[in-house]
Scaffold this motif. Structure first.
Motif, PDB file in Angstrom:
ATOM      1  N   ASP A 364       1.001  -1.064  -0.058  1.00  0.00           N
ATOM      2  CA  ASP A 364      -0.001  -0.024  -0.099  1.00  0.00           C
ATOM      3  C   ASP A 364       0.681   1.111  -0.026  1.00  0.00           C
ATOM      4  O   ASP A 364       1.875   1.264   0.645  1.00  0.00           O
ATOM      5  CB  ASP A 364      -0.784  -0.110   1.401  1.00  0.00           C
ATOM      6  CG  ASP A 364      -2.080   0.979   1.289  1.00  0.00           C
ATOM      7  OD1 ASP A 364      -1.953   1.813   0.363  1.00  0.00           O
ATOM      8  OD2 ASP A 364      -2.648   0.821   2.189  1.00  0.00           O
ATOM      9  N   ASP A 479      -6.295  -6.846  -1.534  1.00  0.00           N
ATOM     10  CA  ASP A 479      -6.824  -6.535  -0.116  1.00  0.00           C
ATOM     11  C   ASP A 479      -8.188  -6.175  -0.153  1.00  0.00           C
ATOM     12  O   ASP A 479      -8.940  -5.713  -1.303  1.00  0.00           O
ATOM     13  CB  ASP A 479      -5.765  -5.207   0.351  1.00  0.00           C
ATOM     14  CG  ASP A 479      -5.724  -5.473   1.818  1.00  0.00           C
ATOM     15  OD1 ASP A 479      -6.492  -5.999   2.708  1.00  0.00           O
ATOM     16  OD2 ASP A 479      -4.716  -4.667   2.409  1.00  0.00           O
ATOM     17  N   ASP A 547      -3.399 -10.316   9.830  1.00  0.00           N
ATOM     18  CA  ASP A 547      -2.247  -9.399   9.868  1.00  0.00           C
ATOM     19  C   ASP A 547      -1.439  -9.678  11.096  1.00  0.00           C
ATOM     20  O   ASP A 547      -0.422  -9.018  11.454  1.00  0.00           O
ATOM     21  CB  ASP A 547      -2.826  -8.058  10.099  1.00  0.00           C
ATOM     22  CG  ASP A 547      -3.204  -7.498   8.776  1.00  0.00           C
ATOM     23  OD1 ASP A 547      -2.626  -7.905   7.737  1.00  0.00           O
ATOM     24  OD2 ASP A 547      -3.627  -6.288   8.568  1.00  0.00           O
TER      25      ASP A 547
HETATM   26  C1  DGJ Z   1      -4.259  -4.810   5.286  1.00  0.00           C
HETATM   27  C2  DGJ Z   1      -3.233  -6.101   4.958  1.00  0.00           C
HETATM   28  O1  DGJ Z   1      -3.676  -7.303   5.501  1.00  0.00           O
HETATM   29  C3  DGJ Z   1      -1.783  -5.513   5.388  1.00  0.00           C
HETATM   30  O2  DGJ Z   1      -1.044  -7.008   5.033  1.00  0.00           O
HETATM   31  C4  DGJ Z   1      -1.294  -4.562   4.287  1.00  0.00           C
HETATM   32  O3  DGJ Z   1      -1.538  -4.951   3.045  1.00  0.00           O
HETATM   33  C5  DGJ Z   1      -2.278  -3.338   4.643  1.00  0.00           C
HETATM   34  N1  DGJ Z   1      -3.860  -3.861   4.556  1.00  0.00           N
HETATM   35  C6  DGJ Z   1      -2.074  -2.208   3.677  1.00  0.00           C
HETATM   36  O4  DGJ Z   1      -3.006  -1.275   4.023  1.00  0.00           O
END
Ligand code: DGJ
Length: 734
Positions: A364, A479, A547
């Motif tokens: 991102d 995402d 995450d």
């Molecule tokens: C959420 C994802 O799970 C992360 O790995 C990362 O890509 C962020 N978004 C980026 O905004």
């Protein structure tokens, strides 16, 4: 062959005649056994042509004996006569949770469904499709049930198609994919709950009479609180290697609902489908409504066997390139967050090469100009390279990657928009939001209306443009962070279609992307594991489980995902979450698809050396991890350490991961771990691999054991506080 018994023999035995090759006419009733290698789902008509599910369980050697089963139960009265309907209609005489509820074109709210016909076709030697037609005698309304059987994997996909020829639209108020009836003496549900960074938290409960509902109403990132995956133990709680268990999952990325009803006869009624909450659907005459499939497997050999069925099925039939290979990678999300420029990224690309992984993944923050994406408050929707951070564009980075002999991948979140974006100003009508309500944001963003074909084109073009400008783009991380609030589409006339049409729109886009770019690996990410299901995974090579990359947490999260999804699809990144040594973090990530998200230049010499050798070793062993059979040896929930093993098809090579999960005094492996899945008659060498530089293993590195010994007695990996992760290599000695 699926229906092995000679039906002519059966027909003679029962003085009946043969209706078709997959059923038995027995007096006035028809018995339809739907069988895989070890499992049978048996349907039977009654004298009034109601089609009932009379059995779900271990396959019998003689199919004709299924006919005896209903007479063995005398648990009370079924006043309706359809408590075990194969697709329970409502509004007529049904007294329990329906699979389908409709209002006919003339306003009548009743439905009755009678058996009309059925047919079995074969796709190949392993896959057969059983199609059963049911119809309402009072209305031109019918339901076709589909059972797609994967014989060797013991997996069934079940879905329904609804159709009518009434004089106006019919309102579908509930439309299940499957309605199972499971006889048993008690049922235990293994379900999951969660939230961001706490995905796949298991709970086990005994089901009591009445209805337990598993569902989601979140719209896009629908599985954030609860995924559509669960298991039911029958008669007693199943363990890893014992007990009867059904694993189920709805193939749908949106709102789902699973009703688990222990009925007055003490049996389990299971109804799974799209969530009908706020989703009444108007079906036009002659139009088909096809539900998503409900996927299930049954095993009488415990949870491990059931999970291996699903993993095998997924690798062979569902996940994109499930039998192929995957790219190891370095991601920059945790290393830089939004704070990067061309020079920093060029350095990271060099580090990708230095580390020894195959791809650099730009996360991102690379887009947006009028509203630069320097944090998560702006820029989503404006998919042009940010000129300040990337003056030479993504193309320059792709070339940098090529120069360094690594591949290049990129992050997108094309379904979303920040109010601080040009897209938001240009196309307010593309955004899901109620006209008279103030906006409610999730991670500062709103959801684009994928039910609108123009939005589908936009999303497709985000990807298409990236690929056209950068033909060597080798990986996409897709995402999806926000849920749907204030569900309203400026495009749809019927608002209650939105949750369904959104997901259909998503699949349309993914289909188009895959038609044009069939092979590019794509990670299904949803702010973590907010969208991990077997419908979306048709289009993706892997998914992002959470995450939360703290390795201790990940052991538990990965353990639970593994009941439903194979290691090849489970992306695990080594990050700086958690305080554990780099070896522990890497060893945990190796038990799936390995990646890194660390600042390589900050690794000390030994840590870097360790990572490089771990990656090289992973490349040697990944075939077993990705394509082998997985055995869960010791659960992290019940032991000081967890132990997970992968064995190749020939039962010649295996790898065993052991991780300490407790920091109590003297926690560790005090006794041997029994291995599984080996050949008792073979001899194997066992040695510790992936040691940290300059350390020695206390285990004998030349020991040879029989498979019999390793499975009956086992081996002690010597896990303890100073050796919190230990990987063992098991190799056949010829
Ligand atoms: C959420 C994802 O799970 C992360 O790995 C990362 O890509 C962020 N978004 C980026 O905004």
């Amino acid at each position: 062959m699926f229906f092995k018994i000679s039906l002519f023999k059966r027909a003679a035995l029962y003085s009946t005649f043969l209706l078709c090759f997959s059923c038995i006419l027995y007096g006035q009733t028809i018995l339809i056994p739907i069988e895989t290698k070890n499992t049978a789902v048996v349907l039977q008509t009654d004298k009034d042509k109601n089609l009932l599910m009379v059995y779900l369980g271990t396959k019998l050697k003689s199919a004709e004996e299924y006919a005896y089963i209903p007479s063995m139960y005398s648990r009370g009265d079924d006043y309706s006569g359809i408590i075990n309907s194969v697709y329970t209609p409502s509004g007529s005489r049904n007294l329990v949770e329906p699979a389908i509820t409709v209002t006919h074109a003339d306003g009548n709210t009743s439905l009755d469904l009678k058996y009309v016909s059925h047919l079995q076709t074969k796709e190949d030697n392993n896959i057969s499709l059983i199609t059963i037609k049911l119809a309402d005698p009072a209305f031109p309304f019918d339901v076709t049930l589909y059972f797609k059987c994967y014989y060797n994997e013991d997996v069934i996909e079940q879905w329904s198609v609804i159709k009518h020829m009434e004089k106006g639209n019919v309102l579908l108020q509930k439309i299940a994919s499957a309605n199972l009836y499971i006889p048993g003496n008690g049922f235990w549900l293994n379900q999951y709950h969660g939230d961001w960074a706490r995905e796949m938290q298991p709970e086990e409960t005994k089901l009591t009479h009445g209805i337990k509902v598993l569902d989601s109403k979140l719209g896009t990132r629908a599985h954030l609180y609860q995924p559509p995956t669960f298991a039911i133990s029958i008669d007693k709680p199943a363990t890893e290697d014992e007990g009867k268990v059904l694993y189920g999952s709805l193939e749908w990325s949106g709102n789902f609902r699973v009703d688990l009803e222990v009925d007055p006869l003490n049996n389990l009624r299971l109804i799974a489908g799209i969530n009908n909450q706020a989703s009444d659907y108007l079906l036009k005459p002659a139009e088909n409504f096809t539900t998503p499939a409900f996927l299930y497997t049954f095993s009488d050999k415990g949870r491990g066997d059931a999970s291996r069925n699903l993993q095998r099925w997924a690798r062979k039939y569902r996940i994109l390139d499930g039998n192929g290979s995957r790219l190891t990678l370095l991601n920059n999300w945790e290393a830089t967050f939004f704070d990067f420029n061309e020079q920093k990224l060029s350095e990271l690309i060099k580090d990708t090469k230095k580390l020894g992984v195959e791809l650099f993944l730009l996360d991102d923050g690379w887009f947006g100009n009028m509203y630069p994406r320097n944090n998560d408050k702006a820029g989503l929707g404006d998919w042009q390279e940010n000129r300040t951070k990337l003056p030479s564009g993504v193309g320059y980075l792709v070339k940098e990657a090529e120069k360094n002999q690594v591949k290049f991948g990129i992050w997108v979140e094309p379904e979303m928009v920040n109010p601080s974006s040009e897209l938001y100003k240009r196309h307010p009508e593309w955004i899901i939001k109620q006209p008279k309500r103030s906006e409610h944001l999730y991670r500062n963003q709103l959801v684009l209306d994928l039910s609108n074909p123009k939005v589908q084109d936009f999303v497709f073009n985000v990807l298409d443009t990236l690929f056209s400008k950068n033909p060597s783009l080798a990986y996409i991380k897709w995402d999806c962070n926000a849920v749907i609030y204030n569900a309203y589409s400026a495009h749809l006339n019927k608002q209650s279609h939105l949750y369904i049409e959104y997901i259909r729109g998503l699949y349309e886009v993914l289909k188009r992307i895959r038609a044009k770019y069939p092979k590019v690996p794509m990670m299904l990410c949803s702010g973590g594991g907010g969208r991990v299901d077997y419908a979306a995974l048709k289009y993706f090579t892997e998914f992002w489980p959470s995450d939360n990359t703290d390795p201790l947490e990940r052991i538990f999260i990965q353990w639970e995902y593994s009941y439903f999804f194979p290691a090849i699809a489970t992306s695990n990144h080594v990050t700086d979450w958690g305080k554990q040594p780099i070896k522990y973090r890497t060893d945990v990530a190796m038990m799936g698809k390995l990646g890194f998200d660390i600042v390589v230049s900050e690794l000390n010499e030994k840590d870097l050396k360790y990572c490089q050798q771990a990656i090289a070793l992973y490349k040697q062993k990944s075939d077993i991890i990705w394509h082998g059979e997985q055995y869960r040896l010791l659960s992290p929930w019940e032991n000081d350490f967890a132990s997970i093993m992968y064995v190749d098809e020939e039962r010649s090579n295996a790898i065993v991961f052991n991780y300490l999960v407790s920091n109590r005094y003297k926690a560790g492996s005090t006794s041997p771990v029994k291995l599984k899945g080996l050949n008792a008659a073979k001899k194997y060498s066992v040695r510790e691999i992936n040691l940290y530089p300059d350390t020695q293993s206390p285990l004998s590195q030349n020991a040879i054991y029989s498979g019999d010994y390793l499975m009956a007695v086992g081996i002690n990996p010597n896990v303890r506080d100073r050796r919190p992760s230990v990987i063992l290599e098991v190799m056949e000695i010829k």
